[in-house]
Design a protein around this motif. Structure first.
Motif, mmCIF file in Angstrom:
data_model
loop_
_atom_site.group_PDB
_atom_site.id
_atom_site.type_symbol
_atom_site.label_atom_id
_atom_site.label_comp_id
_atom_site.label_asym_id
_atom_site.label_seq_id
_atom_site.Cartn_x
_atom_site.Cartn_y
_atom_site.Cartn_z
ATOM 1 N N LEU A 362 -46.277 -54.458 -69.357
ATOM 2 C CA LEU A 362 -45.904 -55.453 -68.351
ATOM 3 C C LEU A 362 -44.446 -55.893 -68.409
ATOM 4 O O LEU A 362 -43.878 -56.318 -67.396
ATOM 5 N N GLY A 363 -43.811 -55.819 -69.584
ATOM 6 C CA GLY A 363 -42.455 -56.329 -69.755
ATOM 7 C C GLY A 363 -41.446 -55.807 -68.743
ATOM 8 O O GLY A 363 -40.775 -56.596 -68.050
ATOM 9 N N PRO A 364 -41.322 -54.480 -68.592
ATOM 10 C CA PRO A 364 -40.360 -53.948 -67.618
ATOM 11 C C PRO A 364 -40.658 -54.385 -66.189
ATOM 12 O O PRO A 364 -39.739 -54.612 -65.400
ATOM 13 N N ARG A 365 -41.966 -54.497 -65.848
ATOM 14 C CA ARG A 365 -42.343 -54.938 -64.501
ATOM 15 C C ARG A 365 -41.900 -56.375 -64.262
ATOM 16 O O ARG A 365 -41.408 -56.726 -63.188
ATOM 17 N N VAL A 366 -42.074 -57.225 -65.273
ATOM 18 C CA VAL A 366 -41.675 -58.634 -65.166
ATOM 19 C C VAL A 366 -40.162 -58.738 -64.973
ATOM 20 O O VAL A 366 -39.681 -59.474 -64.110
ATOM 21 N N ALA A 367 -39.408 -57.978 -65.782
ATOM 22 C CA ALA A 367 -37.943 -58.009 -65.666
ATOM 23 C C ALA A 367 -37.496 -57.553 -64.278
ATOM 24 O O ALA A 367 -36.589 -58.137 -63.675
ATOM 25 N N GLU A 368 -38.147 -56.525 -63.748
ATOM 26 C CA GLU A 368 -37.785 -56.012 -62.434
ATOM 27 C C GLU A 368 -38.036 -57.048 -61.345
ATOM 28 O O GLU A 368 -37.199 -57.256 -60.457
ATOM 29 N N LEU A 369 -39.210 -57.704 -61.407
ATOM 30 C CA LEU A 369 -39.534 -58.726 -60.416
ATOM 31 C C LEU A 369 -38.551 -59.886 -60.439
ATOM 32 O O LEU A 369 -38.186 -60.430 -59.396
ATOM 33 N N LEU A 370 -38.088 -60.254 -61.636
ATOM 34 C CA LEU A 370 -37.174 -61.394 -61.785
ATOM 35 C C LEU A 370 -35.715 -61.000 -61.583
ATOM 36 O O LEU A 370 -34.823 -61.842 -61.712
ATOM 37 N N GLY A 371 -35.461 -59.725 -61.263
ATOM 38 C CA GLY A 371 -34.085 -59.277 -61.060
ATOM 39 C C GLY A 371 -33.253 -59.389 -62.312
ATOM 40 O O GLY A 371 -32.073 -59.751 -62.252
ATOM 41 N N GLY A 372 -33.879 -59.079 -63.437
ATOM 42 C CA GLY A 372 -33.161 -59.235 -64.696
ATOM 43 C C GLY A 372 -33.262 -58.020 -65.593
ATOM 44 O O GLY A 372 -33.743 -56.956 -65.200
ATOM 45 N N LYS A 373 -32.783 -58.194 -66.811
ATOM 46 C CA LYS A 373 -32.844 -57.155 -67.820
ATOM 47 C C LYS A 373 -33.402 -57.766 -69.093
ATOM 48 O O LYS A 373 -33.212 -58.942 -69.378
ATOM 49 N N GLY A 374 -34.085 -56.930 -69.850
ATOM 50 C CA GLY A 374 -34.655 -57.433 -71.092
ATOM 51 C C GLY A 374 -35.020 -56.311 -72.033
ATOM 52 O O GLY A 374 -34.885 -55.136 -71.716
#
Length: 409
Positions: A362-374
């Motif tokens: 889920l981590g990459p999906r969350v970062a993508e939705l929030l327009g961020g990087k992690g």
């Protein structure tokens, strides 16, 4: 060729003729797309082309602004955005404020260079006429405060003595050239060699525009030194009107601080130190409170009879440590946590914590939705977000996952 601007640095207008005009492009100094225009060569010019450490002049050809002036062999090339007819007679007008500023800084550099050499044996290896301050690179590892003070006192004494500054033109094979201070001529130099004489102080080969008397400099202020290249020292200075502008700016700042701090200029530094101490103490207390709040939030969640599989929280105040304290207190073996801090709609920080496999998926999906990087490891994925307004979409994704064991595509 010696241009009119070099024979008469004080000329502000000059009638001449267009020799040639050809299409060209100019790359802006700050970068960006090239500007389309024309390179214009005139019979003679009062607009100085950049050289000798001095930037080029600005002005008008008729009513057409000159955006750049460069030297090409014996010619001065003027860049404009309107075509000019070869053979046409035109009137040149000089941006005098810019030119006189350059004259003051350049002549000031000659004076400082000469006196620094005479007093301490410090040779000048290069210099830069900047937009707000100028720098002379001296061939010495360091300068003491006493040396800087003595140098400043000496150059200002010479200004008060009203020493004349004159220009000589020598043939390239003139034996007098051997007695002139120089760092060499450009490879494409043609014509006579120009020498700037500060009477009884210095003779220096130079192509730039200069004042006619040291009194035109008004005053020189040495702002101190900075570390230069290997075994070099950069001496920072202001000359003439730049000193007045700096004083005006400092006075305005002083008045503003007096109003804000409610005390006199002599007490400003101590007042700011006290404020800094107070801010540090408040920041420390605020951090401790955030930690306590994080622990209380986690304990409240754990005290519920049937804890949820998903825990979501957003706060404007907080940092990564705040979110990680909550995750540590709640535990992530069975609960999926989505924590955010920062602006409600724009930038902020996020943390997704929970079972390792779930977070990895889920981590990459969350970062993508929030327009961020992690990035993440061992059941934690955290980073920066630019679209916190989409937290609701992330929450919906996580709810779908906790209810069905897999997120929707």
């Amino acid at each position: 060729m010696v241009f009119r601007c070099q024979r008469d640095s004080w000329a502000r207008q000059f009638a001449t003729r267009v020799v040639s005009c050809r299409a060209a492009e100019l790359r802006p100094e700050g970068g960006g797309e090239p500007v389309r225009g024309f390179q214009v060569v005139l019979e003679d010019t009062i607009l100085f082309p950049e050289g000798g450490g001095q930037p080029d002049d600005r002005g008008l050809i008729g009513d057409v602004p000159v955006l750049r002036v460069t030297r090409r062999g014996p010619e001065a090339v003027h860049f404009v955005q309107a075509a000019l007819e070869p053979g046409a007679e035109v009137l040149l007008s000089l941006d005098w404020e810019r030119r006189f500023d350059h004259m003051q800084q350049h002549s000031g550099q000659h004076l400082i260079t000469a006196i620094a050499d005479q007093m301490f044996g410090f040779k000048t290896t290069s210099w830069e006429l900047g937009r707000q301050r100028s720098i002379i690179e001296l061939d010495t590892p360091s300068m003491t405060a006493e040396q800087i003070e003595a140098l400043e006192r000496s150059v200002n004494e010479k200004i008060r003595e009203r020493v004349p500054v004159t220009v000589r033109e020598l043939a390239a094979d003139d034996p007098d050239i051997e007695t002139v201070r120089s760092r060499g001529l450009p490879d494409d130099h043609v014509g006579p060699v120009r020498v700037i004489d500060i009477e009884g102080i210095d003779s220096n080969m130079c192509c730039g525009t200069h004042v006619s008397n040291l009194s035109d400099l008004q005053v020189i202020k040495l702002l101190g030194t900075e570390k230069g290249k290997k075994n070099k020292t950069n001496l920072v200075f202001l000359a003439g009107n730049r000193v007045l502008k700096s004083l005006e700016q400092s006075h305005s700042t002083e008045k503003a601080l007096t109003s804000l701090l409610k005390n006199g200029p002599g007490e400003h530094v101590e007042a700011v130190k006290r404020l800094q101490s107070s801010v540090k103490l408040l920041q420390k207390n605020n951090l401790n409170l955030l930690r306590d709040i994080a622990v209380l939030i986690a304990r409240d969640f754990k005290s519920k009879p049937v804890p949820s599989q998903l825990f979501v929280l957003h706060r404007k105040e907080g940092d990564s440590e705040f979110m990680n304290i909550i995750a540590n207190e709640i535990g992530t073996e069975e609960t999926l946590l989505f924590l955010t801090v920062g602006d409600d709609k724009e930038a902020g920080l996020f943390l997704l914590a929970g079972p390792v496999e779930a977070v990895e998926n889920l981590g990459p999906r969350v970062a993508e939705l929030l327009g961020g990087k992690g990035a993440g490891k061992r059941g934690r994925f955290q980073g920066k977000a630019t679209r916190m307004s989409r937290r609701g979409e992330v929450e919906a994704l996580l709810k779908e996952f906790t209810s069905s064991g897999s997120p929707e595509a």
